[in-house]
Design an enzyme around this catalytic site. Structure first.
Site, PDB file in Angstrom:
ATOM      1  N   ASP A 157       0.921  -1.251   0.024  1.00 49.13           N
ATOM      2  CA  ASP A 157      -0.077  -0.084   0.036  1.00 49.13           C
ATOM      3  C   ASP A 157       0.911   1.036   0.154  1.00 49.13           C
ATOM      4  O   ASP A 157       2.117   1.053   0.199  1.00 49.13           O
ATOM      5  CB  ASP A 157      -0.757   0.053   1.204  1.00 49.13           C
ATOM      6  CG  ASP A 157      -0.345  -0.396   2.486  1.00 49.13           C
ATOM      7  OD1 ASP A 157       0.822  -0.606   2.637  1.00 49.13           O
ATOM      8  OD2 ASP A 157      -1.094  -0.664   3.429  1.00 49.13           O
ATOM      9  N   ASN A 214      -7.370  -3.024  14.210  1.00 54.02           N
ATOM     10  CA  ASN A 214      -8.928  -3.222  13.599  1.00 54.02           C
ATOM     11  C   ASN A 214      -9.002  -4.467  12.734  1.00 54.02           C
ATOM     12  O   ASN A 214      -9.699  -4.820  11.988  1.00 54.02           O
ATOM     13  CB  ASN A 214      -9.337  -2.030  13.045  1.00 54.02           C
ATOM     14  CG  ASN A 214      -8.578  -1.696  11.948  1.00 54.02           C
ATOM     15  OD1 ASN A 214      -7.566  -2.260  11.488  1.00 54.02           O
ATOM     16  ND2 ASN A 214      -9.056  -0.460  11.307  1.00 54.02           N
ATOM     17  N   HIS A 248      -7.092  -4.966  10.189  1.00 50.62           N
ATOM     18  CA  HIS A 248      -6.746  -4.545   8.543  1.00 50.62           C
ATOM     19  C   HIS A 248      -5.402  -5.423   8.449  1.00 50.62           C
ATOM     20  O   HIS A 248      -4.761  -5.725   9.093  1.00 50.62           O
ATOM     21  CB  HIS A 248      -6.719  -3.064   8.421  1.00 50.62           C
ATOM     22  CG  HIS A 248      -5.387  -2.533   8.900  1.00 50.62           C
ATOM     23  ND1 HIS A 248      -5.614  -0.940   8.891  1.00 50.62           N
ATOM     24  CD2 HIS A 248      -4.313  -2.588   9.019  1.00 50.62           C
ATOM     25  CE1 HIS A 248      -4.362  -0.508   9.363  1.00 50.62           C
ATOM     26  NE2 HIS A 248      -3.453  -1.325   9.538  1.00 50.62           N
ATOM     27  N   GLU A 291      -9.428  -2.011   5.214  1.00 48.47           N
ATOM     28  CA  GLU A 291     -10.070  -1.686   6.544  1.00 48.47           C
ATOM     29  C   GLU A 291     -11.340  -2.366   6.740  1.00 48.47           C
ATOM     30  O   GLU A 291     -11.956  -3.144   5.889  1.00 48.47           O
ATOM     31  CB  GLU A 291     -10.498  -0.164   6.626  1.00 48.47           C
ATOM     32  CG  GLU A 291      -9.350   0.786   6.341  1.00 48.47           C
ATOM     33  CD  GLU A 291      -8.479   0.940   7.821  1.00 48.47           C
ATOM     34  OE1 GLU A 291      -8.255   0.110   8.364  1.00 48.47           O
ATOM     35  OE2 GLU A 291      -7.874   2.130   7.949  1.00 48.47           O
TER      36      GLU A 291
HETATM   37  P1  PGA Z   1       2.591  -1.495  12.848  1.00 49.42           P
HETATM   38  O1  PGA Z   1       1.189  -1.573  11.648  1.00 49.42           O
HETATM   39  O2  PGA Z   1       3.352  -2.570  12.256  1.00 49.42           O
HETATM   40  O3  PGA Z   1       2.982  -0.331  12.648  1.00 49.42           O
HETATM   41  O4  PGA Z   1       1.795  -2.054  13.902  1.00 49.42           O
HETATM   42  C1  PGA Z   1       0.753  -2.996  11.168  1.00 49.42           C
HETATM   43  C2  PGA Z   1      -0.437  -2.442  10.318  1.00 49.42           C
HETATM   44  O5  PGA Z   1      -1.239  -1.589  10.616  1.00 49.42           O
HETATM   45  O6  PGA Z   1      -0.868  -3.264   9.313  1.00 49.42           O
END
Ligand code: PGA
Length: 248
Positions: free
Chosen positions: A52, A121, A123, A128
Site C-alpha cells: 500500500d 482493527n 486490517h 479496513e
Molecule cells: P504496525 O502496523 O506494524 O506499525 O503495527 C501494522 C498495520 O497496521 O498493518
C-alpha cells in the site's frame, strides 16, 4: 524466522517475487535482509510489490511508504529500481493503473511470499473493516482508528493523509505463501478474530483462513487471547521436529 524463510526461498529461487509491508512490525526482517546482503546474498533478480501507499504523499516525503522502504530495505540491498513496485498514487487514471499493478504481479508469475502486519482493527494492507473479501488494488479511505494509530508519525503542522491505495484482500490471497507478524497486546483482539473468529469482512485478516499456506508469527502478548494457544505450541513443536528429521 521470517527473514530465514525468505532467505531460504531466495536461495531456491533467485528471482523471488516478494510482497512487502511497512509499519514497525517488519523492520527487523528488513534489517536481517540487509545484513544478509552485506554478507554476500544477491537480491539483483528479486521483484517486489508493496502492499500500500498513501495518496498524495510524494516519494521523498518521510511518511511515504516508498521513503520507508528505501530507508529500511532498498538502500541496503541490490534490488534494481525497475524491479520495485508500489500501488499507483501519483497522477491520474488511478483505477486503470491499479489494474496495471495487478497485471504486473501476474506478469511476474504471482507473489511467492507476502509479508503482512495486522492493524488493531484487523486490517491487512489498508483493507479496513468491511473491505470486500474479493477486493483488488484500489483506493481506500482510512478509518479513524488507523488514522489515530498513525498520527504519532506526523508533526502538528503536517497533514496526515486519509486516503491510500492498497492491494485488495483477493490480491493478498493470491500469494503462494503469507507470513503475518504481530507483536504487542494492542493486536491481541485482532489476532484472535483473525485466527479463531468467523470469517468476516469486519475483521479483514480473518479472510486468511481461506489461504492454505499462511503462517502467523506472534509474540506472547499478541497471542494472549488465542483460546487454542497450547495446541498451536504443540503444532509448532511437532513441525519443528518433522523439519529437523527431514520429513517436511
Ligand atoms: P504496525 O502496523 O506494524 O506499525 O503495527 C501494522 C498495520 O497496521 O498493518
Amino acid at each position: 524466522m521470517v527473514a530465514a524463510r525468505i532467505l531460504r526461498a531466495l536461495a531456491k529461487k533467485p528471482d523471488l517475487v516478494l510482497g512487502l509491508a511497512t509499519g514497525s512490525t517488519p523492520i527487523k526482517v528488513y534489517e536481517r535482509m540487509v545484513r544478509a546482503h552485506r554478507n554476500g546474498i544477491d537480491f539483483s533478480r528479486v521483484r517486489t510489490f508493496n502492499l500500500d501507499e498513501y495518496l498524495g504523499l510524494p516519494a521523498d516525503h518521510p511518511q511515504s511508504y516508498r521513503y520507508f522502504m528505501r530507508k529500511h530495505l532498498f538502500d541496503g540491498v541490490n534490488v534494481p529500481d525497475d524491479n520495485i513496485h508500489f500501488p499507483p498514487t501519483d497522477g491520474s487514471d488511478l483505477t486503470k493503473r491499479c489494474g496495471e499493478f495487478e497485471q504486473k504481479i501476474r506478469d511476474c508469475g504471482g507473489i511467492d511470499i507476502q509479508l503482512l502486519g495486522i492493524g488493531r482493527n484487523g486490517h491487512i494492507g489498508f483493507n479496513e473493516p468491511t473491505s470486500s473479501l474479493a477486493s483488488r488494488t484500489r483506493i481506500k479511505t482510512l478509518t479513524e482508528r488507523t488514522l489515530e494509530d498513525n498520527a504519532r508519525f506526523y508533526g502538528p503542522d503536517e497533514t496526515q493523509p486519509e486516503v491510500a491505495v492498497t492491494m485488495g484482500i483477493a490480491t493478498i490471497l493470491d500469494a503462494r505463501s503469507i507470513l503475518l507478524q504481530s507483536f504487542g497486546t494492542a493486536k491481541a483482539n485482532a489476532v484472535h478474530a483473525a485466527i479463531e473468529g468467523p470469517i468476516s469482512s469486519f475483521w479483514p485478516a480473518s479472510a486468511l483462513q481461506y489461504h492454505a499456506n499462511t503462517t502467523f508469527y506472534v509474540d506472547e502478548e499478541s497471542a494472549a487471547r488465542l483460546t487454542m494457544r497450547e495446541y498451536y505450541r504443540r503444532v509448532q513443536r511437532a513441525e519443528a521436529d518433522s523439519e529437523a528429521r527431514g520429513l517436511m
